[in-house]
Design an enzyme around this catalytic site. Structure first.
Site, PDB file in Angstrom:
ATOM      1  CG  HIS A   1      44.694 -29.932  11.716  1.00  0.00           C
ATOM      2  ND1 HIS A   1      44.672 -28.567  11.814  1.00  0.00           N
ATOM      3  CD2 HIS A   1      43.774 -30.248  10.772  1.00  0.00           C
ATOM      4  CE1 HIS A   1      43.778 -28.068  10.967  1.00  0.00           C
ATOM      5  NE2 HIS A   1      43.217 -29.070  10.327  1.00  0.00           N
ATOM      6  CG  HIS A   2      45.281 -36.529  16.172  1.00  0.00           C
ATOM      7  ND1 HIS A   2      44.052 -36.507  15.565  1.00  0.00           N
ATOM      8  CD2 HIS A   2      45.557 -37.843  16.389  1.00  0.00           C
ATOM      9  CE1 HIS A   2      43.602 -37.749  15.426  1.00  0.00           C
ATOM     10  NE2 HIS A   2      44.501 -38.571  15.916  1.00  0.00           N
TER      11      HIS A   2
ATOM     12  CE  LYS B   1      39.667 -41.078   3.260  1.00  0.00           C
ATOM     13  NZ  LYS B   1      38.609 -40.405   2.517  1.00  0.00           N
TER      14      LYS B   1
ATOM     15  CE  LYS C   1      32.630 -42.916  11.804  1.00  0.00           C
ATOM     16  NZ  LYS C   1      31.655 -42.579  10.757  1.00  0.00           N
TER      17      LYS C   1
ATOM     18  CG  ASP D   1      44.662 -49.010  15.560  1.00  0.00           C
ATOM     19  OD1 ASP D   1      44.669 -48.016  16.311  1.00  0.00           O
ATOM     20  OD2 ASP D   1      44.733 -50.183  15.973  1.00  0.00           O
TER      21      ASP D   1
ATOM     22  CE  LYS E   1      30.491 -37.040   6.913  1.00  0.00           C
ATOM     23  NZ  LYS E   1      30.789 -38.472   7.069  1.00  0.00           N
TER      24      LYS E   1
ATOM     25  CB  SER F   1      38.397 -44.403   2.666  1.00  0.00           C
ATOM     26  OG  SER F   1      37.214 -44.134   1.966  1.00  0.00           O
TER      27      SER F   1
HETATM   28  P1  NAD Z   1      22.545 -42.778   0.927  1.00  0.00           P
HETATM   29  O1  NAD Z   1      22.177 -41.443   0.417  1.00  0.00           O
HETATM   30  O2  NAD Z   1      23.137 -43.769  -0.010  1.00  0.00           O
HETATM   31  O3  NAD Z   1      21.254 -43.508   1.593  1.00  0.00           O
HETATM   32  C1  NAD Z   1      20.465 -42.961   2.606  1.00  0.00           C
HETATM   33  C2  NAD Z   1      19.033 -43.452   2.393  1.00  0.00           C
HETATM   34  O4  NAD Z   1      18.234 -43.050   3.510  1.00  0.00           O
HETATM   35  C3  NAD Z   1      18.389 -42.866   1.136  1.00  0.00           C
HETATM   36  O5  NAD Z   1      17.885 -43.920   0.335  1.00  0.00           O
HETATM   37  C4  NAD Z   1      17.278 -41.965   1.692  1.00  0.00           C
HETATM   38  O6  NAD Z   1      16.144 -41.892   0.840  1.00  0.00           O
HETATM   39  C5  NAD Z   1      16.953 -42.654   3.001  1.00  0.00           C
HETATM   40  N1  NAD Z   1      16.280 -41.796   3.968  1.00  0.00           N
HETATM   41  C6  NAD Z   1      16.388 -40.458   4.160  1.00  0.00           C
HETATM   42  N2  NAD Z   1      15.609 -40.039   5.182  1.00  0.00           N
HETATM   43  C7  NAD Z   1      14.979 -41.145   5.649  1.00  0.00           C
HETATM   44  C8  NAD Z   1      14.049 -41.386   6.691  1.00  0.00           C
HETATM   45  N3  NAD Z   1      13.608 -40.395   7.463  1.00  0.00           N
HETATM   46  N4  NAD Z   1      13.609 -42.651   6.902  1.00  0.00           N
HETATM   47  C9  NAD Z   1      14.056 -43.675   6.145  1.00  0.00           C
HETATM   48  N5  NAD Z   1      14.947 -43.508   5.124  1.00  0.00           N
HETATM   49  C10 NAD Z   1      15.403 -42.269   4.890  1.00  0.00           C
HETATM   50  O7  NAD Z   1      23.479 -42.494   2.177  1.00  0.00           O
HETATM   51  P2  NAD Z   1      24.497 -43.496   2.877  1.00  0.00           P
HETATM   52  O8  NAD Z   1      25.830 -43.270   2.294  1.00  0.00           O
HETATM   53  O9  NAD Z   1      23.900 -44.846   2.910  1.00  0.00           O
HETATM   54  O10 NAD Z   1      24.537 -42.860   4.341  1.00  0.00           O
HETATM   55  C11 NAD Z   1      23.566 -43.196   5.319  1.00  0.00           C
HETATM   56  C12 NAD Z   1      24.130 -42.885   6.693  1.00  0.00           C
HETATM   57  O11 NAD Z   1      25.327 -43.644   6.885  1.00  0.00           O
HETATM   58  C13 NAD Z   1      24.505 -41.429   6.935  1.00  0.00           C
HETATM   59  O12 NAD Z   1      24.294 -41.117   8.286  1.00  0.00           O
HETATM   60  C14 NAD Z   1      25.993 -41.414   6.656  1.00  0.00           C
HETATM   61  O13 NAD Z   1      26.663 -40.351   7.310  1.00  0.00           O
HETATM   62  C15 NAD Z   1      26.399 -42.763   7.215  1.00  0.00           C
HETATM   63  N6  NAD Z   1      27.657 -43.290   6.695  1.00  0.00           N
HETATM   64  C16 NAD Z   1      27.844 -43.507   5.376  1.00  0.00           C
HETATM   65  C17 NAD Z   1      29.058 -44.025   4.922  1.00  0.00           C
HETATM   66  C18 NAD Z   1      29.313 -44.363   3.476  1.00  0.00           C
HETATM   67  O14 NAD Z   1      30.376 -44.962   3.188  1.00  0.00           O
HETATM   68  N7  NAD Z   1      28.412 -44.084   2.552  1.00  0.00           N
HETATM   69  C19 NAD Z   1      30.092 -44.280   5.839  1.00  0.00           C
HETATM   70  C20 NAD Z   1      29.863 -44.061   7.202  1.00  0.00           C
HETATM   71  C21 NAD Z   1      28.637 -43.561   7.605  1.00  0.00           C
END
Ligand code: NAD
Length: 476
Positions: free
Chosen positions: A66-67, A72, A96, A101, A108, A366
């Site tokens: 909460h700093h 988000k 992150k 910034d 989460k 975002s």
């Molecule tokens: P998403 O659901 O759109 O895509 C993830 C994909 O990974 C899916 O197609 C799924 O079938 C596949 N998958 C699952 N297990 C797998 C495995 N063992 N091997 C290969 N593929 C596999 O999700 P996303 O939004 O792309 O998020 C992916 C990662 O990125 C997560 O760790 C998430 O926390 C991180 N992330 C996402 C965002 C965002 O804006 N969407 C932002 C920051 C971080």
């Protein structure tokens, strides 16, 4: 012996990285403890009618810090969701945001469901009920806590969250209600460029790292993205968009892995064609212009220059890290590397671009969306035409002085029309990713105790969060 299973949980691994970096700062222990711990944890169970039965759904929202407010962080729909994972992801969000910034605390959310097991109506009911739980406990609001998409969720879920939130607001609160969630469809207060933002940030960050001759020489690579061979794990939002931007910059996508299989072509895979194939058949397997790899997990060990894990956490572990051939690991996913693997990679001299920096594109855009919602005006609306006429006047003058008329091609290159929303989002994100990379790299190179980019990124982030407590005078 190296094993696939880490001895650390995801949250413990974030704590471990935190402590490693904390020892290279001079921050007081009590302040470090305040920064490290999760401020609020809401674990819930709620009933939802699915078909003729009632299902009790397990879900979480963790506000790590909460700093700065609002908090988000994305909402994840996955059958693997648990409190430890949500705490780890919320903590990473704090660091992150500090790195790039973005003036938010980290949070989460997680709902323990496998989205493919439900139809759209059922998913909508689960999302709306989860949102109601957040509203009831004051865990959502434009100035309190602002969710976004993550694994298993997208713009559709964000629009259900917004609608549910609006239903519960009094008229006086409605004016800023659009700022309660980001990653919304553009027609509902979303921003152009948010869908691809995380992948674009992965690309900008990697491109910046690859532009430094000294660092590339140490890896035995040339500078630039062009010609670099890239493997992608996870072909969802982050994986697909990262792959697309790499391909457009001249990289060769030699392998793509999904949960049910992987494909390989050393000459390159057209990621748009692969996406079409995935949409049509439900899988990336049997793509006509690539070979199936029987063991999808071995895709991580393919011969390549850049490996982009963009699926889930703990995919690179003590068991496979020794076999990884990539010189650069560009962490698109959150927590894809276990501490055991991290130690092996550092020893091997692999450059790991850490998640908390590299996937910050999503939260950065975002932030732009939230600003747009609170200011009630589209970026570029006020000054686009003004800039366009100014540019045109300037060109007219140059043409007159030089007695030469610019060709259509030259005019196009100069981008005479003023910037639209997407132009501004892309350039704001590029500026953010480039600056943050140099902040981290400077600490990496100057501070002998930060032996890798992850330790340096944590060092920078912890120091920035610590600064925000300085004015309170609570901590020494
Ligand atoms: P998403 O659901 O759109 O895509 C993830 C994909 O990974 C899916 O197609 C799924 O079938 C596949 N998958 C699952 N297990 C797998 C495995 N063992 N091997 C290969 N593929 C596999 O999700 P996303 O939004 O792309 O998020 C992916 C990662 O990125 C997560 O760790 C998430 O926390 C991180 N992330 C996402 C965002 C965002 O804006 N969407 C932002 C920051 C971080």
């Amino acid at each position: 012996m190296s094993s696939n299973k880490s001895k650390y949980s995801f949250y413990e691994s974030v704590e471990l990285y935190f402590e490693k970096a904390a020892s290279s700062t001079k921050i007081d222990r009590s302040l470090l403890d305040q920064i490290k711990g999760c401020n609020s944890i809401y674990a819930m169970n709620f009933p939802v009618k699915i078909g003729k039965k009632i299902e009790v759904i397990e879900a979480y929202r963790v506000q790590h810090s909460h700093h700065k407010l609002p908090c988000k962080g994305g909402i994840r729909f996955s059958s693997k969701v648990n409190q430890d994972e949500v705490m780890a992801l919320a903590s990473l969000m704090t660091y992150k945001c500090a790195l790039v910034d973005v003036p938010f605390g980290g949070a989460k959310g997680g709902v323990k469901i496998s989205p493919s097991k439900y139809n759209v109506n059922q998913l909508e009911r689960i999302t709306r009920r989860y949102t109601s739980e957040l509203i009831k406990k004051n865990f959502i609001g434009p100035g309190l806590d602002v969710p976004a998409p993550d694994y298993g969720t997208g713009a559709r879920e964000m629009s259900w969250i917004l609608d549910t939130y609006q239903v519960f607001q009094s008229d006086s609160n409605m004016v800023d209600a659009y700022g309660c969630v980001t990653g919304k469809p553009v027609g509902q207060g979303g921003i152009r460029g948010r869908t691809e933002a995380t992948g674009l940030g992965v690309f900008y960050g990697t491109r910046e790292a690859c532009s430094i001759p000294e660092d590339m020489k140490a890896l035995g690579l040339t500078t630039g993205i062009e010609g670099k061979r890239v493997v992608i794990q996870g072909f969802g939002n982050v994986g697909y968009w990262s792959a697309k931007f790499f391909m457009e910059a001249g990289a060769i996508i030699v392998g793509v892995a999904e949960w049910d299989g992987a494909v390989h072509n050393p000459k390159g895979i057209d990621v748009d064609a692969l996406k079409k194939h995935q949409k049509k058949t439900g899988s990336i397997k049997s793509f006509p212009k690539a070979k199936n790899i029987s063991n999808r997990k071995s895709a991580l060990e393919l011969d390549c220059d850049i490996l982009v894990p963009a699926a889930l956490e703990q995919q690179i572990h003590g068991g496979n890290a020794p076999n990884i051939k990539a010189k650069i690991i560009a962490e698109g996913a959150n927590g894809p590397t276990t501490p055991e693997a991290d130690a092996i990679l550092i020893k091997k001299g692999v450059m790991v671009l850490p998640d908390m920096y590299l996937n910050a594109g999503g939260v950065t855009v975002s932030y732009f969306e939230w600003l747009k919602n609170l200011s009630h005006v589209r970026f570029g609306r006020m000054d686009k035409r003004f800039q366009e006429s100014n540019n045109n006047e300037l060109i007219k003058m140059v043409e007159k002085i030089t007695d030469r008329t610019l060709s259509l091609k030259e005019r196009k290159k100069l981008k005479l029309s003023g910037p639209n929303e997407a132009d501004l989002v892309y350039s704001g994100l590029e500026e953010t990713m480039v600056n943050a990379y140099h902040d981290i790299r400077t600490v990496w190179k100057k501070n002998k105790k930060t032996e890798d980019l992850r330790a340096a990124a944590f060092n920078v982030a912890i120091s920035k969060v610590a600064q925000s407590y300085e004015t309170l005078g609570i901590f020494p």
